[in-house]
Structure formats: structure tokens, C-alpha cells
Design a protein around this motif. Structure first.
Motif, PDB file in Angstrom:
ATOM      1  N   ASN A   1      29.515  16.047  -1.805  1.00  0.00           N
ATOM      2  CA  ASN A   1      30.703  16.329  -2.490  1.00  0.00           C
ATOM      3  C   ASN A   1      31.696  14.617  -2.515  1.00  0.00           C
ATOM      4  O   ASN A   1      30.578  13.721  -2.381  1.00  0.00           O
ATOM      5  N   PHE A   2      32.092  14.828  -3.351  1.00  0.00           N
ATOM      6  CA  PHE A   2      32.042  13.698  -4.366  1.00  0.00           C
ATOM      7  C   PHE A   2      33.229  12.646  -3.443  1.00  0.00           C
ATOM      8  O   PHE A   2      32.466  11.489  -3.440  1.00  0.00           O
ATOM      9  N   LEU A   3      33.578  12.975  -2.493  1.00  0.00           N
ATOM     10  CA  LEU A   3      34.314  12.217  -1.950  1.00  0.00           C
ATOM     11  C   LEU A   3      32.925  10.874  -0.945  1.00  0.00           C
ATOM     12  O   LEU A   3      33.394  10.127  -0.336  1.00  0.00           O
ATOM     13  N   GLU A   4      32.325  12.011  -0.275  1.00  0.00           N
ATOM     14  CA  GLU A   4      31.418  11.320   0.351  1.00  0.00           C
ATOM     15  C   GLU A   4      30.562  10.674  -0.184  1.00  0.00           C
ATOM     16  O   GLU A   4      29.447   9.821  -0.197  1.00  0.00           O
ATOM     17  N   GLN A   5      30.559  10.169  -1.718  1.00  0.00           N
ATOM     18  CA  GLN A   5      28.889   9.966  -1.881  1.00  0.00           C
ATOM     19  C   GLN A   5      29.611   7.960  -2.019  1.00  0.00           C
ATOM     20  O   GLN A   5      27.793   7.294  -2.406  1.00  0.00           O
ATOM     21  N   LYS A   6      30.797   7.502  -1.656  1.00  0.00           N
ATOM     22  CA  LYS A   6      30.508   6.419  -1.443  1.00  0.00           C
ATOM     23  C   LYS A   6      29.829   5.376  -0.455  1.00  0.00           C
ATOM     24  O   LYS A   6      29.696   4.541  -0.344  1.00  0.00           O
ATOM     25  N   SER A   7      29.759   6.707   0.910  1.00  0.00           N
ATOM     26  CA  SER A   7      29.064   6.304   1.659  1.00  0.00           C
ATOM     27  C   SER A   7      27.633   6.275   1.613  1.00  0.00           C
ATOM     28  O   SER A   7      26.867   6.195   3.099  1.00  0.00           O
ATOM     29  N   VAL A   8      27.251   7.236   0.714  1.00  0.00           N
ATOM     30  CA  VAL A   8      25.704   7.389   0.980  1.00  0.00           C
ATOM     31  C   VAL A   8      25.023   5.524   0.455  1.00  0.00           C
ATOM     32  O   VAL A   8      25.146   5.143  -0.727  1.00  0.00           O
ATOM     33  N   TYR A   9      24.070   5.448   0.734  1.00  0.00           N
ATOM     34  CA  TYR A   9      22.727   4.652   0.490  1.00  0.00           C
ATOM     35  C   TYR A   9      21.256   4.417   0.860  1.00  0.00           C
ATOM     36  O   TYR A   9      20.652   6.534   1.902  1.00  0.00           O
ATOM     37  N   CYS A  10      20.505   4.243   0.244  1.00  0.00           N
ATOM     38  CA  CYS A  10      18.995   4.695   0.038  1.00  0.00           C
ATOM     39  C   CYS A  10      18.560   3.314   1.443  1.00  0.00           C
ATOM     40  O   CYS A  10      18.441   2.293   1.370  1.00  0.00           O
ATOM     41  N   ARG A  11      17.228   4.443   2.267  1.00  0.00           N
ATOM     42  CA  ARG A  11      16.633   3.139   3.242  1.00  0.00           C
ATOM     43  C   ARG A  11      15.196   3.080   3.125  1.00  0.00           C
ATOM     44  O   ARG A  11      14.686   4.530   3.129  1.00  0.00           O
ATOM     45  N   VAL A  12      14.453   2.102   2.917  1.00  0.00           N
ATOM     46  CA  VAL A  12      13.357   2.321   2.614  1.00  0.00           C
ATOM     47  C   VAL A  12      12.629   0.902   3.470  1.00  0.00           C
ATOM     48  O   VAL A  12      12.914  -0.274   3.798  1.00  0.00           O
ATOM     49  N   GLU A  13      11.425   1.851   3.969  1.00  0.00           N
ATOM     50  CA  GLU A  13      10.762   1.108   5.260  1.00  0.00           C
ATOM     51  C   GLU A  13       9.190   0.956   4.520  1.00  0.00           C
ATOM     52  O   GLU A  13       9.070   1.588   4.264  1.00  0.00           O
ATOM     53  N   HIS A  14       8.465  -0.453   4.244  1.00  0.00           N
ATOM     54  CA  HIS A  14       7.196  -0.631   4.084  1.00  0.00           C
ATOM     55  C   HIS A  14       6.405  -1.825   4.567  1.00  0.00           C
ATOM     56  O   HIS A  14       7.417  -2.492   5.060  1.00  0.00           O
TER      57      HIS A  14
ATOM     58  N   PRO B   1       0.608  -1.585   0.113  1.00  0.00           N
ATOM     59  CA  PRO B   1      -0.168  -0.022  -0.138  1.00  0.00           C
ATOM     60  C   PRO B   1       0.653   1.676  -0.194  1.00  0.00           C
ATOM     61  O   PRO B   1       2.273   1.151   0.209  1.00  0.00           O
ATOM     62  N   LYS B   2      -0.185   2.516  -0.171  1.00  0.00           N
ATOM     63  CA  LYS B   2       1.134   3.650  -0.160  1.00  0.00           C
ATOM     64  C   LYS B   2       2.202   4.364   1.102  1.00  0.00           C
ATOM     65  O   LYS B   2       2.399   4.425   0.696  1.00  0.00           O
ATOM     66  N   PRO B   3       1.590   3.910   2.607  1.00  0.00           N
ATOM     67  CA  PRO B   3       2.326   4.585   2.868  1.00  0.00           C
ATOM     68  C   PRO B   3       3.633   3.875   3.060  1.00  0.00           C
ATOM     69  O   PRO B   3       3.520   2.835   3.160  1.00  0.00           O
ATOM     70  N   ILE B   4       4.431   4.203   2.921  1.00  0.00           N
ATOM     71  CA  ILE B   4       6.138   4.090   3.347  1.00  0.00           C
ATOM     72  C   ILE B   4       7.173   4.994   4.096  1.00  0.00           C
ATOM     73  O   ILE B   4       6.088   6.376   4.223  1.00  0.00           O
ATOM     74  N   ASN B   5       7.749   4.946   4.598  1.00  0.00           N
ATOM     75  CA  ASN B   5       9.095   5.560   4.922  1.00  0.00           C
ATOM     76  C   ASN B   5      10.461   5.490   4.562  1.00  0.00           C
ATOM     77  O   ASN B   5      10.995   4.591   3.562  1.00  0.00           O
ATOM     78  N   VAL B   6      11.387   6.149   3.205  1.00  0.00           N
ATOM     79  CA  VAL B   6      11.649   6.369   2.189  1.00  0.00           C
ATOM     80  C   VAL B   6      13.493   7.309   3.164  1.00  0.00           C
ATOM     81  O   VAL B   6      12.700   8.748   3.011  1.00  0.00           O
ATOM     82  N   SER B   7      14.471   7.287   2.876  1.00  0.00           N
ATOM     83  CA  SER B   7      15.395   8.090   3.442  1.00  0.00           C
ATOM     84  C   SER B   7      16.704   7.709   3.441  1.00  0.00           C
ATOM     85  O   SER B   7      17.229   6.757   2.628  1.00  0.00           O
ATOM     86  N   LEU B   8      17.441   8.578   2.646  1.00  0.00           N
ATOM     87  CA  LEU B   8      18.515   8.751   2.396  1.00  0.00           C
ATOM     88  C   LEU B   8      19.659   9.125   3.765  1.00  0.00           C
ATOM     89  O   LEU B   8      19.700   9.884   4.487  1.00  0.00           O
ATOM     90  N   TRP B   9      21.011   8.102   3.921  1.00  0.00           N
ATOM     91  CA  TRP B   9      21.814   8.091   5.363  1.00  0.00           C
ATOM     92  C   TRP B   9      23.495   7.652   3.722  1.00  0.00           C
ATOM     93  O   TRP B   9      23.223   7.516   3.158  1.00  0.00           O
TER      94      TRP B   9
ATOM     95  N   ALA C   1      17.375  14.958   3.210  1.00  0.00           N
ATOM     96  CA  ALA C   1      16.701  15.263   1.800  1.00  0.00           C
ATOM     97  C   ALA C   1      15.340  15.916   1.308  1.00  0.00           C
ATOM     98  O   ALA C   1      14.821  15.764   2.487  1.00  0.00           O
ATOM     99  N   ILE C   2      15.280  16.695  -0.040  1.00  0.00           N
ATOM    100  CA  ILE C   2      14.459  16.795  -0.298  1.00  0.00           C
ATOM    101  C   ILE C   2      13.232  15.313  -0.896  1.00  0.00           C
ATOM    102  O   ILE C   2      13.785  14.733  -2.118  1.00  0.00           O
ATOM    103  N   SER C   3      12.144  15.204  -0.701  1.00  0.00           N
ATOM    104  CA  SER C   3      11.442  14.525  -1.105  1.00  0.00           C
ATOM    105  C   SER C   3      10.335  15.016  -2.180  1.00  0.00           C
ATOM    106  O   SER C   3       9.361  16.245  -1.585  1.00  0.00           O
ATOM    107  N   ASN C   4       9.762  14.376  -3.243  1.00  0.00           N
ATOM    108  CA  ASN C   4       8.270  14.726  -3.544  1.00  0.00           C
ATOM    109  C   ASN C   4       7.224  13.883  -3.347  1.00  0.00           C
ATOM    110  O   ASN C   4       7.205  13.069  -2.082  1.00  0.00           O
ATOM    111  N   MET C   5       5.807  13.951  -3.537  1.00  0.00           N
ATOM    112  CA  MET C   5       4.829  13.353  -2.383  1.00  0.00           C
ATOM    113  C   MET C   5       5.143  12.355  -3.530  1.00  0.00           C
ATOM    114  O   MET C   5       5.689  12.188  -4.868  1.00  0.00           O
ATOM    115  N   ILE C   6       4.091  11.128  -2.749  1.00  0.00           N
ATOM    116  CA  ILE C   6       4.043   9.627  -3.305  1.00  0.00           C
ATOM    117  C   ILE C   6       3.296   9.606  -4.465  1.00  0.00           C
ATOM    118  O   ILE C   6       2.206  10.518  -4.019  1.00  0.00           O
ATOM    119  N   LEU C   7       3.303   9.135  -5.367  1.00  0.00           N
ATOM    120  CA  LEU C   7       2.784   8.998  -6.896  1.00  0.00           C
ATOM    121  C   LEU C   7       2.200   8.215  -7.028  1.00  0.00           C
ATOM    122  O   LEU C   7       2.553   7.147  -6.788  1.00  0.00           O
TER     123      LEU C   7
END
Length: 326
Positions: free
Chosen positions: A265-278, A227-235, A243-249
């Protein structure tokens, strides 16, 4: 004057012995547009979770069923009987709002929105809600437990609250419907629509990057979930980023999508990940930014590609505009 609330006139025929497996939230939104002190149009919808079950409009003054199971176990005679109450509601609402307009001397056009809600769990009084907005701003809400109206921030909030305090019959009618009928109707719909509400589709998660001046924009696209409810975050390095997020579409197949974006920045990108709870996931889904996931080619097929790419482009545009004026 007794005003019948259209969202719940359906429930006047519902037995209170109905119970539901699990708890499903039912919400009703009613909209009334006024101009020169007169109601120009009335429309509304009844939803379970994010699924629209029924709708009504004062042009037809009848209930439109949106799902194959929307009629539940009511007979044709039952619905004709309910339609009578719907017409009566529209007439009574017009009388009440005309009275308020005359007392306050409001001549401008405005939109009144009333949102009522309950769960399918009988006796869950804490989950009962009734809120009213004027042109999108909080006008007042009803404290169901204490039976009192609380003013909001919209224009004329204090005036509307003062008038509604005098309308004790209206207030008692709303509370009675919320407590005694709304949960029963929600229980019926949670039962007849059991297969629909039980449907859970796991999200597909894609994370990509794009250059932005001297930095990197990281975009997490989550699509195909229900269903529609979800929690998405960037770490980044075990810290959640702002983060900037659009509406759930909605997607074209009944599922949903959302896009979340940050700048690093360029050096930080390797440590970035997306976390999704549903609700379809036993544990949070984590996708790191790496060579396997940062390419949008082959993301999805058909119409979903166009939708996701458009959302991706819009998110980037909004973010750049934000950065430009910051």
C-alpha cells in the motif's frame, strides 16, 4: 546390453589423475523423442555451470563444440574415436527404448529427458546425479550410492523402474561413468575454461514503483550479472515479502537479468528495499526504494534497455493477471 551415455563418452579418454582448482558443476542433458515405438530424434548438450560446451544430434552423430576451448587437450584422433562411441550410444539407446516400448505396449509419442551431473572435485560422490523425465515429469532417478532406481510421478514410472532394475549392466555402466570419468572430465574443463569460469560481474540493481489500483507495485530489476546463480528478494521493514519473480534471462552480452515484484500500500512503500546476493559481491547489496532509484529513465543503454523494459512490462502483466483471478 551396455548403453553408453553420450554426455560422458567424451570422458573415456580422460586420465583419473586430473585435479581441479575449486569445484565446478558439469551437467549433461540428453533428449530422446519417440513416436510409434521408434526414436525420431536424439539431441543433447554438455554444460559447465551455465556455459554450453558441446552438443550432439543424431542427424550428424558428431559432437559440436560450442566454446573455443571445448576440445580441451584432446587430439583430432581422440575425437574421431569418441564419435564412434557416440554413434554406438544412439544405436544402443534405440534398442533399449524399443525393448521398453514393446514390453509396455506404449504407442503414444513422448519425450525422454535424462540429466546427469557431477562436480570437478574427484571423490565427491554425493554430488553425482542421474535423473530421467518423461514429457517433463519425473520418471525415475538413480541412487548412485546404493545403485538402485527410484520411481517418480510420471506415467509408467513404476514400469520403467522395474525394467531398469533388470538392466544391471546398464546401471553399472552409468555408475561407473559417473564415479570414475565424469569428475575427471569436469576437472579438465574447469582447467581449460578457467578464465571463463572465474569471470564474475557484479549486478546492477534498479528499483522502481508504479501505481496499481489503490496500491503500489514495487519492481526490482537486477541486470548485467555473471555467473547465473543469484538470490534476489524484496523486503519491507526487515521482513522478506512473498514476491513474484520471472526466470533468470540472458542479456545479449553474456550476462543475465531477473525481475522481482511485490504489491504494497501507499504508506508501506518507503520501507521497501531490494536485497541481492551474488558470488561477485563480498556482502549482500541492498537498494532502497527512494527518489534516486525509482526512475527507470537512464536505466541502461543500447539493447539492454529494450530487454529490461520488456521484462518489466511482462512482470506487471503477469502480476495483474494473477491478482485478477485470485
Amino acid at each position: 546390453m551396455k548403453v553408453l551415455i553420450p554426455c560422458f563418452i567424451l570422458s573415456l579418454l580422460v586420465p583419473l589423475s586430473i585435479t581441479a582448482a575449486g569445484s565446478v558443476t558439469m551437467t549433461c542433458m540428453q533428449n530422446v523423442y519417440l513416436s510409434n515405438g521408434e526414436i525420431q530424434t536424439v539431441w543433447g548438450s554438455l554444460e559447465m555451470e551455465d556455459i554450453e560446451i558441446g552438443a550432439f544430434h543424431n542427424d550428424t552423430r558428431t559432437i559440436e563444440f560450442k566454446q573455443s576451448w571445448s576440445k580441451a587437450n584432446f587430439s583430432l584422433f581422440d575425437w574421431k574415436f569418441i564419435d564412434i562411441f557416440l554413434r554406438r550410444y544412439i544405436d544402443n539407446t534405440q534398442k533399449l527404448l524399443r525393448k521398453i516400448n514393446e514390453e509396455l505396449g506404449i504407442e503414444d509419442s513422448y519425450l525422454i529427458q535424462a540429466q546427469a551431473g557431477c562436480s570437478s572435485s574427484l571423490g565427491d560422490y554425493e554430488g553425482l546425479t542421474y535423473r530421467v523425465a518423461k514429457d517433463g515429469e519425473d520418471l525415475m532417478y538413480l541412487n548412485v550410492t546404493e545403485g538402485v532406481w527410484v520411481a517418480g510421478i510420471a506415467s509408467h514410472s513404476q514400469d520403467f523402474q522395474r525394467i531398469m532394475k533388470k538392466e544391471k549392466t546398464v546401471t553399472e555402466s552409468i555408475i561407473n561413468i559417473l564415479r570414475n570419468y565424469c569428475p575427471s572430465l569436469a576437472a579438465i574443463y574447469s582447467s581449460v575454461g578457467r578464465e571463463t569460469f572465474a569471470r564474475k560481474i557484479q549486478p546492477q540493481v534498479y528499483i522502481t514503483k508504479t501505481p496499481f489500483k489503490s496500491d503500489i507495485e514495487v519492481i526490482c530489476i537486477v541486470t548485467g550479472f555473471y555467473p547465473k546463480p543469484i538470490n534476489v528478494s524484496l523486503w519491507r521493514e526487515n521482513n522478506m515479502e512473498d514476491a513474484i519473480s520471472n526466470m533468470i534471462l540472458p542479456n545479449g552480452d553474456g550476462t543475465y537479468q531477473i525481475t522481482v515484484l511485490i504489491t504494497v500500500n501507499f504508506l508501506e512503500q518507503k520501507s521497501v528495499y531490494c536485497r541481492v546476493e551474488h558470488s561477485s559481491l563480498k556482502e549482500p547489496l541492498i537498494v532502497h526504494l527512494n527518489e534516486e532509484h525509482h526512475n527507470l529513465i537512464g536505466l541502461v543503454v543500447g539493447t539492454t534497455v529494450a530487454v529490461v523494459v520488456c521484462v518489466f512490462g511482462l512482470a506487471c502483466f503477469v502480476h495483474r493477471l494473477y491478482k485478477k483471478h485470485k
